[in-house]
Each structure stands twice: as structure tokens, then as C-alpha cells.
Design an enzyme around this catalytic site. Structure first.
Site, PDB file in Angstrom:
ATOM      1  N   GLN A  49      47.085  40.924  35.541  1.00 30.48           N
ATOM      2  CA  GLN A  49      46.274  40.821  34.332  1.00 30.48           C
ATOM      3  C   GLN A  49      47.100  40.339  33.140  1.00 30.48           C
ATOM      4  O   GLN A  49      46.635  39.541  32.328  1.00 30.48           O
ATOM      5  CB  GLN A  49      45.618  42.165  34.014  1.00 30.48           C
ATOM      6  CG  GLN A  49      44.463  42.524  34.920  1.00 30.48           C
ATOM      7  CD  GLN A  49      43.261  41.622  34.721  1.00 30.48           C
ATOM      8  OE1 GLN A  49      42.899  41.285  33.596  1.00 30.48           O
ATOM      9  NE2 GLN A  49      42.633  41.210  35.813  1.00 30.48           N
ATOM     10  N   HIS A  91      39.282  46.921  33.350  1.00 30.49           N
ATOM     11  CA  HIS A  91      39.587  45.781  34.221  1.00 30.49           C
ATOM     12  C   HIS A  91      40.646  44.917  33.546  1.00 30.49           C
ATOM     13  O   HIS A  91      41.616  44.507  34.164  1.00 30.49           O
ATOM     14  CB  HIS A  91      38.322  44.963  34.480  1.00 30.49           C
ATOM     15  CG  HIS A  91      38.569  43.698  35.266  1.00 30.49           C
ATOM     16  ND1 HIS A  91      37.548  42.970  35.832  1.00 30.49           N
ATOM     17  CD2 HIS A  91      39.704  43.008  35.558  1.00 30.49           C
ATOM     18  CE1 HIS A  91      38.045  41.903  36.456  1.00 30.49           C
ATOM     19  NE2 HIS A  91      39.358  41.896  36.289  1.00 30.49           N
ATOM     20  N   HIS A 125      45.954  36.883  31.685  1.00 28.39           N
ATOM     21  CA  HIS A 125      45.235  36.990  30.412  1.00 28.39           C
ATOM     22  C   HIS A 125      46.151  37.333  29.233  1.00 28.39           C
ATOM     23  O   HIS A 125      46.041  36.730  28.172  1.00 28.39           O
ATOM     24  CB  HIS A 125      44.129  38.048  30.535  1.00 28.39           C
ATOM     25  CG  HIS A 125      43.077  37.698  31.540  1.00 28.39           C
ATOM     26  ND1 HIS A 125      42.144  36.705  31.324  1.00 28.39           N
ATOM     27  CD2 HIS A 125      42.817  38.201  32.777  1.00 28.39           C
ATOM     28  CE1 HIS A 125      41.342  36.616  32.379  1.00 28.39           C
ATOM     29  NE2 HIS A 125      41.731  37.504  33.274  1.00 28.39           N
TER      30      HIS A 125
END
Length: 218
Positions: free
Chosen positions: A109, A54, A113
Site C-alpha cells: 500500500q 484498506h 499509494h
């Protein structure tokens, strides 16, 4: 007036000194169980029968890091890296041709992040590290070794203790409840030190009710 200006100036200073902007104490590799994900979401790709990435989340013990500054520029992957990511970090919500061309999940992502560890890991090292860390664990085999198989329900402790046999440190089990009254295993987080050279205990998201069984969707 002066007091208001002073308060505003102090806020700006604290804003830029905030740990949300690049200081991280751990890395959490978050692995999704595709059967659960696709049950809750419309998947355009065939879900693999194993955990898939993920994300790789730089984080702090007490504060969640997201969208750190400066916002990084994402460059689309090609060649072997593209193929490796498409196999181990599959973009389940998008058709294959679009996913490989536009790479929306990876871009999202990385900017959400990956931006929070860009002082240590630029784009290619960030994604390469996620792939290497994922290769260290075969959680499906680990769970099966402890008689935890897709299609049945188990206690929180059963799943937690099984995963901990390979992580040595506390993992973070993440649950979802798509069907009312049934919580199911959604993701497993495995944590590392910032250099990714040692394991690190994960902060618990507490999305699983420990007194209820957890469905490991088949």
C-alpha cells in the site's frame, strides 16, 4: 528522424510533469468490510467485526494516482505502531506471525499509494495519518444508528445517506459481486483535502448498481 526525436523528447517532458508523479488533490481513506472481503478471499486471520483500513489513497479528481516516483523505501514497523496497525489495518490474507514480520500489505500500500504523497507524508506520518483518520469514524455504529445492520440488504441511497451524515461530503461506496446476482458492500471511501483538515467529496467508483439492493454481509 528529427520529428521522431522531438516527439520522444516531448513525451519524456510530459511524463515527468505528469500529475501522476506526486501532485494530489485529495486523500481517500478506504475502509474494508472484512466479512465481505473474507468471503471473496481466503483469510488467514480472524476477521474483525468492524471496518478495517484498506488504504489511504492520494488521488486527483480526474486521474488515479499509483506507483509515483521516486519509489519509496519501506521500513518495517515495530513496537506500538506495529501493534496499532495490526489492530486497525489488519493484514487478513496472511498468518499473524508472517504478517507482523514481513508486513506485505502495508509495504504494498505504501509503495503503490503512499508514494504519491511522499512529498508531504513520509512513511511514519502517512501511516499515522491513516490511523488518526480511521479513529474519527465508527461506520458500523453509524450504519446501525440508521437501522442498517449486517446480514440484510439495503438500497444504495440508504447506505450512502447514512454514511454522509458523518462525512458531510459524498463517500464512495464500493461493491463486489462474488455470488452471481448478489452485489454486496465491499468498501467505503471517505475523502479529505490533502492536509486532511477538511472533508472532500469522493470521486465515485461506480461499482454499485444503484437500482439493485446491496447486501451488507453478516
Amino acid at each position: 528522424m528529427f520529428k521522431s526525436q522531438l516527439t520522444s523528447a516531448l513525451f519524456v517532458v510530459l511524463f515527468f510533469l505528469s500529475p501522476t508523479y506526486g501532485e494530489f488533490e485529495l486523500l481517500q481513506l478506504v475502509l474494508t468490510w472484512p466479512a465481505s472481503f473474507c468471503y471473496a478471499n481466503h483469510c488467514e486471520r480472524i476477521a474483525p467485526n468492524n471496518f478495517t483500513i484498506h488504504g489511504l489513497w492520494p488521488d486527483n479528481v480526474t486521474i488515479r494516482l499509483q506507483y509515483c516516483k521516486p519509489k519509496p523505501t519501506y521500513t518495517t514497523f515495530a513496537g506500538k505502531m506495529l501493534n496499532d496497525l495490526d489492530k486497525h489495518w489488519i493484514q487478513l490474507k496472511y498468518k499473524e506471525a508472517y504478517a507482523r514480520r514481513e508486513q506485505p500489505t502495508w509495504k504494498y500500500q505504501y509503495q503503490k499509494h503512499g508514494s504519491c504523497c511522499q512529498t508531504k507524508y513520509k512513511q511514519i506520518p502517512y501511516f499515522s495519518l491513516a490511523l488518526r483518520l480511521k479513529d474519527r469514524f465508527d461506520l458500523l455504529t453509524t450504519l446501525r444508528t440508521h437501522h442498517i445492520v449486517p446480514g440484510s440488504s439495503y438500497t444504495f441511497d440508504d447506505i450512502f445517506d447514512a454514511v454522509k451524515t458523518v462525512t458531510q461530503m459524498n463517500p464512495d461506496l464500493k461493491c463486489t459481486e462474488v455470488t452471481k446476482g448478489t452485489q454486496e458492500l465491499d468498501e467505503i471511501g471517505i475523502c479529505f483535502t490533502p492536509k486532511a483538515d477538511k472533508m472532500f467529496p469522493c470521486r465515485q467508483s461506480d461499482t454499485c448498481e444503484k437500482t439493485r439492493k446491496i447486501l451488507f454481509r453478516g
